[in-house]
Design a protein around this motif. Structure first.
Motif, PDB file in Angstrom:
ATOM      1  N   ASN A 149      -4.220 -12.141   0.764  1.00  0.00           N
ATOM      2  CA  ASN A 149      -3.592 -12.039  -0.550  1.00  0.00           C
ATOM      3  C   ASN A 149      -4.552 -11.476  -1.614  1.00  0.00           C
ATOM      4  O   ASN A 149      -4.149 -11.198  -2.731  1.00  0.00           O
ATOM      5  CB  ASN A 149      -3.163 -13.470  -0.961  1.00  0.00           C
ATOM      6  N   ASP A 150      -5.834 -11.295  -1.244  1.00  0.00           N
ATOM      7  CA  ASP A 150      -6.830 -10.851  -2.225  1.00  0.00           C
ATOM      8  C   ASP A 150      -6.608  -9.381  -2.592  1.00  0.00           C
ATOM      9  O   ASP A 150      -6.465  -8.526  -1.712  1.00  0.00           O
ATOM     10  CB  ASP A 150      -8.244 -11.038  -1.655  1.00  0.00           C
ATOM     11  N   THR A 152      -8.480  -6.923  -3.702  1.00  0.00           N
ATOM     12  CA  THR A 152      -9.369  -5.845  -3.230  1.00  0.00           C
ATOM     13  C   THR A 152      -9.676  -5.948  -1.744  1.00  0.00           C
ATOM     14  O   THR A 152      -9.806  -4.943  -1.069  1.00  0.00           O
ATOM     15  CB  THR A 152     -10.706  -5.860  -4.010  1.00  0.00           C
ATOM     16  N   ARG A 153      -9.775  -7.174  -1.217  1.00  0.00           N
ATOM     17  CA  ARG A 153     -10.229  -7.319   0.173  1.00  0.00           C
ATOM     18  C   ARG A 153      -9.098  -7.596   1.157  1.00  0.00           C
ATOM     19  O   ARG A 153      -9.275  -7.464   2.371  1.00  0.00           O
ATOM     20  CB  ARG A 153     -11.255  -8.452   0.251  1.00  0.00           C
ATOM     21  N   GLY A 154      -7.936  -7.995   0.629  1.00  0.00           N
ATOM     22  CA  GLY A 154      -6.837  -8.408   1.509  1.00  0.00           C
ATOM     23  C   GLY A 154      -6.362  -7.321   2.456  1.00  0.00           C
ATOM     24  O   GLY A 154      -6.046  -7.589   3.621  1.00  0.00           O
ATOM     25  N   GLY A 155      -6.323  -6.081   1.957  1.00  0.00           N
ATOM     26  CA  GLY A 155      -5.823  -4.966   2.787  1.00  0.00           C
ATOM     27  C   GLY A 155      -6.655  -4.750   4.042  1.00  0.00           C
ATOM     28  O   GLY A 155      -6.129  -4.451   5.117  1.00  0.00           O
ATOM     29  N   THR A 156      -7.973  -4.926   3.922  1.00  0.00           N
ATOM     30  CA  THR A 156      -8.860  -4.743   5.078  1.00  0.00           C
ATOM     31  C   THR A 156      -8.554  -5.785   6.141  1.00  0.00           C
ATOM     32  O   THR A 156      -8.441  -5.471   7.329  1.00  0.00           O
ATOM     33  CB  THR A 156     -10.343  -4.865   4.634  1.00  0.00           C
ATOM     34  N   LEU A 157      -8.397  -7.046   5.705  1.00  0.00           N
ATOM     35  CA  LEU A 157      -8.086  -8.117   6.653  1.00  0.00           C
ATOM     36  C   LEU A 157      -6.727  -7.868   7.311  1.00  0.00           C
ATOM     37  O   LEU A 157      -6.560  -8.059   8.520  1.00  0.00           O
ATOM     38  CB  LEU A 157      -8.101  -9.470   5.919  1.00  0.00           C
ATOM     39  N   GLU A 158      -5.764  -7.376   6.534  1.00  0.00           N
ATOM     40  CA  GLU A 158      -4.430  -7.112   7.086  1.00  0.00           C
ATOM     41  C   GLU A 158      -4.466  -6.015   8.154  1.00  0.00           C
ATOM     42  O   GLU A 158      -3.857  -6.143   9.213  1.00  0.00           O
ATOM     43  CB  GLU A 158      -3.469  -6.714   5.955  1.00  0.00           C
ATOM     44  N   ILE A 159      -5.206  -4.937   7.863  1.00  0.00           N
ATOM     45  CA  ILE A 159      -5.312  -3.845   8.848  1.00  0.00           C
ATOM     46  C   ILE A 159      -5.995  -4.338  10.120  1.00  0.00           C
ATOM     47  O   ILE A 159      -5.567  -4.027  11.243  1.00  0.00           O
ATOM     48  CB  ILE A 159      -6.100  -2.648   8.246  1.00  0.00           C
ATOM     49  N   SER A 413       1.234  -9.207   0.866  1.00  0.00           N
ATOM     50  CA  SER A 413       0.420  -8.080   1.339  1.00  0.00           C
ATOM     51  C   SER A 413      -0.098  -7.274   0.149  1.00  0.00           C
ATOM     52  O   SER A 413       0.617  -7.061  -0.821  1.00  0.00           O
ATOM     53  CB  SER A 413       1.275  -7.172   2.225  1.00  0.00           C
ATOM     54  N   LYS A 414      -1.343  -6.821   0.279  1.00  0.00           N
ATOM     55  CA  LYS A 414      -1.925  -5.981  -0.785  1.00  0.00           C
ATOM     56  C   LYS A 414      -2.177  -4.558  -0.259  1.00  0.00           C
ATOM     57  O   LYS A 414      -3.014  -3.828  -0.752  1.00  0.00           O
ATOM     58  CB  LYS A 414      -3.253  -6.595  -1.285  1.00  0.00           C
ATOM     59  N   ASN A 446       4.055  -2.258  11.782  1.00  0.00           N
ATOM     60  CA  ASN A 446       3.521  -3.505  12.336  1.00  0.00           C
ATOM     61  C   ASN A 446       2.692  -4.303  11.341  1.00  0.00           C
ATOM     62  O   ASN A 446       2.149  -5.344  11.691  1.00  0.00           O
ATOM     63  CB  ASN A 446       2.677  -3.212  13.584  1.00  0.00           C
ATOM     64  N   THR A 447       2.566  -3.811  10.105  1.00  0.00           N
ATOM     65  CA  THR A 447       1.746  -4.506   9.114  1.00  0.00           C
ATOM     66  C   THR A 447       2.505  -5.667   8.478  1.00  0.00           C
ATOM     67  O   THR A 447       3.742  -5.741   8.553  1.00  0.00           O
ATOM     68  CB  THR A 447       1.306  -3.549   7.986  1.00  0.00           C
ATOM     69  N   PHE A 448       1.780  -6.540   7.821  1.00  0.00           N
ATOM     70  CA  PHE A 448       2.377  -7.649   7.072  1.00  0.00           C
ATOM     71  C   PHE A 448       3.215  -7.083   5.922  1.00  0.00           C
ATOM     72  O   PHE A 448       4.247  -7.640   5.557  1.00  0.00           O
ATOM     73  CB  PHE A 448       1.249  -8.562   6.551  1.00  0.00           C
ATOM     74  N   TYR A 449       2.751  -5.955   5.375  1.00  0.00           N
ATOM     75  CA  TYR A 449       3.474  -5.290   4.276  1.00  0.00           C
ATOM     76  C   TYR A 449       4.904  -4.959   4.728  1.00  0.00           C
ATOM     77  O   TYR A 449       5.880  -5.283   4.057  1.00  0.00           O
ATOM     78  CB  TYR A 449       2.739  -4.012   3.856  1.00  0.00           C
TER      79      TYR A 449
END
Length: 694
Positions: A149-150, A152-159, A413-414, A446-449
């Motif tokens: 949910n962060d 700036t950093r959330g997108g990296t964890l999601e990928i 998702s960010k 397949n992403t959370f987004y």
């Protein structure tokens, strides 16, 4: 099942806690089953992750299998803590434990390690160097998974999680506070374990006008020693043998509160002696000690401390250790302290419910407040924990009540963040995980987004813009990475930052050190830059004009001011002077310098590819690391010699290792006998004994 319980028995764990039992009963040891664990702080989340790791990494005879596990944490400091803990626990079984938190542009060989402790960003950067051992990984534990949910950093964890889902890997997500755990669990195809069991009861309360009103009924009057509410709450706890965390919404607020908390009269003589040693250690870290070091040392003598991003890593570690040993009775901190650090207390006090953001004053999220108060109650040390919110009026009272009783906010998702998309899409194309539009569409689906929003039209627009940007700037051609694109992906920087560097190198009129520092200060990785005041603008513009810089937007002025600070750093301006001149704290200076080293390395590598190579960036990279002019770099490579001692030695004619070995008495007379002994020990020489041929 047996081997896991046997290993736990080796650690003296004979009885599992209810949420841990629940995880086992629901199939934690089924290696093909993902889990999302959402249970309170201190209730044993990490051990659930460890049980999964043991299950994959050790066979029935408690010997290493040929499988690997990865443990992802949000902070480097936390990674170091977990590394030490896991080494002590698991090396006895022949498991090799690695800590990977260093340079983003390195092809670390981790193939012979069984368990790797790392951050999401570092794992992402390793992946870009085509790690073949990823196929041996069979389990990944993600601590604080709600950081998806962060901003700036959330997108990296999601990928990362999207990629890991494609492998035959068991994923275990851990978190204390998720508002919508069912949604995240469904996306991860994971079994959800939610439990509110805690090893120590947490009493939640609201403090107003001298009284704590507990949510579940009952009141407690707090003795008014003076008119400082925080002081009265802290003393009430300390007198009963407890310790406190006080959460403030700014760094300055944390320092000011700590300064007001003089607890000397509640300290034993032994505690005072130990705190004096700790205060001296605080003063010895930076030479000479800065104002902030002196303030912290003074607080520590009183039994209090502050903790925020402005402190260096060493300062923070000393404060944390002394608090764990119950010598420091209270830490005043910003809420970042609650992000995963193992610092439980008897009473957690939340002083502020709002904070300044770039969108003005905003309420602090319930998730964050619950993380803060979740620190209360140390198993085995406290009969109970208390999470107290301080309020002044009815409106605050209502907000505090909501924060203590409602579920935390849902996480989202960010991935629509352009900076995340630029970096991640280039990475996916560079590693050939995406080879065409079909791959791209399939991956995004397949992403959370995609799971959360269903409608891909909005993100598709963003993605098409990013692909166009990558093509226009020659990072990719028809979904193939160019040499430049591949290198930028490995360097792990935002492609937009690479564009700024390339444009700047092409426009460069004369090679000046400060111009190179200005170029890296314009990159997104260096944000936020130093604030520029109206009174400084004209002087900065004049200096920039003399270097041939033609753009004077406020962002350019801020980047140039940051470059000037870095220039002072590499020219040995005393640290305290830099901090005063630029109005920053030691930890922020260190953080800026760390990022500047990374970006100067990136600039050097990009310059090679575009034919703008020069030896200046290489020298600047080293000088940034040491904060020094070129001539003392050899001395600085010796442990215990910082830039101040190195300059003193150099000016006295001691210029390299041999000079130190051959002139121990002279070295001692320049920098003091105590430090000279440490340095000579490091070089394998006993003080007073010369050993010319090492």
């Amino acid at each position: 099942m047996n081997k896991v319980l046997e290993v736990l028995n080796d650690f003296g764990i004979v009885e599992l806690r209810p949420p841990q039992k629940k995880a086992l009963e629901r199939g934690l040891l089924d290696k093909n089953k993902n889990f999302l664990i959402s249970i309170p702080t201190a209730s044993g989340k990490t051990l659930i992750g460890e049980m999964a790791l043991i299950n994959h990494l050790l066979d029935e005879n408690k010997k290493p299998t040929n499988k690997k596990g990865i443990f992802i944490v949000p902070l480097k400091a936390l990674a170091s803590e977990k590394y030490e803990e896991f080494k002590n626990k698991y090396e006895r079984y022949g498991l090799r434990i690695a800590l990977s938190i260093g340079d983003y542009d390195e092809d670390e060989d981790l193939s012979s390690y069984n368990l790797i402790i790392t951050t999401a960003e570092k794992l992402d950067s390793l992946w870009r160097h085509k790690i073949d051992w990823i196929n041996d990984v069979s389990v990944v534990v993600v601590d604080e998974i709600h950081l998806i949910n962060d901003e700036t950093r959330g997108g990296t964890l999601e990928i990362l999680l999207t990629k890991l889902k494609e492998f035959n890997i068991q994923i275990i997500g851990l978190s204390a506070t998720i508002g919508n755990p069912d949604e995240l669990a469904e996306w991860l195809n994971a079994e959800l374990i939610v439990d509110d069991w805690r090893p120590v009861e947490l009493k939640k309360g609201i403090y107003r006008e001298g009284v704590i009103e507990y949510i579940n009924g009952g009141n407690k009057e707090i003795e008014a020693i003076n008119d400082n509410d925080i002081y009265n709450l802290v003393v009430d706890c300390v007198k009963e043998g407890g310790c406190c965390l006080v959460f403030c919404n700014t760094k300055k607020g944390a320092v000011n509160e700590a300064k007001k908390l003089n607890l000397k009269k509640f300290l034993t003589n032994k505690e005072k002696r130990k705190l004096k040693e700790i205060a001296e250690e605080i003063l010895s870290i930076l030479e000479p000690p800065t104002e902030m070091c002196k303030t912290l040392a003074e607080c520590i003598l009183n039994g209090s401390a502050f903790h925020h991003a402005g402190l260096t890593y060493q300062h923070r570690k000393i404060v944390e250790d002394a608090f764990r040993e119950r010598l420091i009775k209270v830490i005043c901190a910003t809420p970042t302290l609650s992000a995963g650090l193992n610092l439980p207390c008897r009473r957690a006090i939340v002083k502020d419910l709002t904070r300044y953001t770039n969108k003005g004053i905003r309420p602090i999220p319930i998730m964050e407040i619950q993380q803060c108060i979740g620190r209360a109650g140390r198993p085995g040390l406290d009969p109970y924990g208390e999470g107290i919110i301080l309020v002044k009026n009815d409106r605050d009272y209502l907000r505090a009540y909501q924060a203590l009783t409602q579920r935390p906010e849902p996480i989202y998702s960010k991935l629509s963040n352009q900076a995340v998309l630029r970096t991640q899409l280039l990475g996916l194309i560079a590693t050939r995980e995406i080879r065409d539009e079909h791959d791209l569409e399939w991956f995004i689906k397949n992403t959370f987004y995609a799971y959360q929003y269903g409608n891909l039209r909005e993100v598709a627009k963003n993605i098409n813009e990013v692909i166009r940007f990558l093509e226009e700037n020659e990072f990719i051609v028809d979904f193939m990475p160019t040499e430049l694109g591949k290198r930028v992906s490995e360097l792990y920087i935002d492609p937009l930052s690479a564009k700024y560097i390339i444009d700047g190198l092409n426009e460069m009129e004369n090679e000046e050190e400060i111009y190179y520092l200005y170029l890296i200060s314009k990159t997104l990785e260096m944000m936020p830059n130093l604030r520029v005041y109206k009174s400084e603008e004209l002087d900065l513009i004049n200096e920039m004009e003399s270097l041939g810089i033609k753009s004077f937007e406020i962002e350019d002025l801020e980047a140039f001011k940051t470059a000037k600070m870095l220039y002072d750093w590499i020219n040995e301006v005393p640290e305290d002077e830099i901090l005063k001149k630029y109005k920053i704290e030691p930890g922020i200076l260190r953080y800026k310098v760390e990022n500047a080293i990374w970006m100067m390395h990136a600039l050097k590598e990009i310059a090679k590819i575009i034919g703008k190579s020069s030896d200046i960036p290489e020298k600047l990279e080293i000088r940034l690391e040491y904060g020094a002019k070129e001539d003392i770099i050899e001395l600085l490579s010796i442990k215990y010699i910082g830039r101040v001692r190195a300059r003193k030695l150099y000016n006295a004619g001691i210029r390299n290792v041999d000079d130190i070995i051959n002139n121990p008495s002279k070295v001692a007379s320049i920098i003091g006998e105590k430090i000279a002994k440490k340095i000579l020990d490091e070089l394998g020489v006993k003080f007073g004994q010369q050993k010319l041929n090492l």
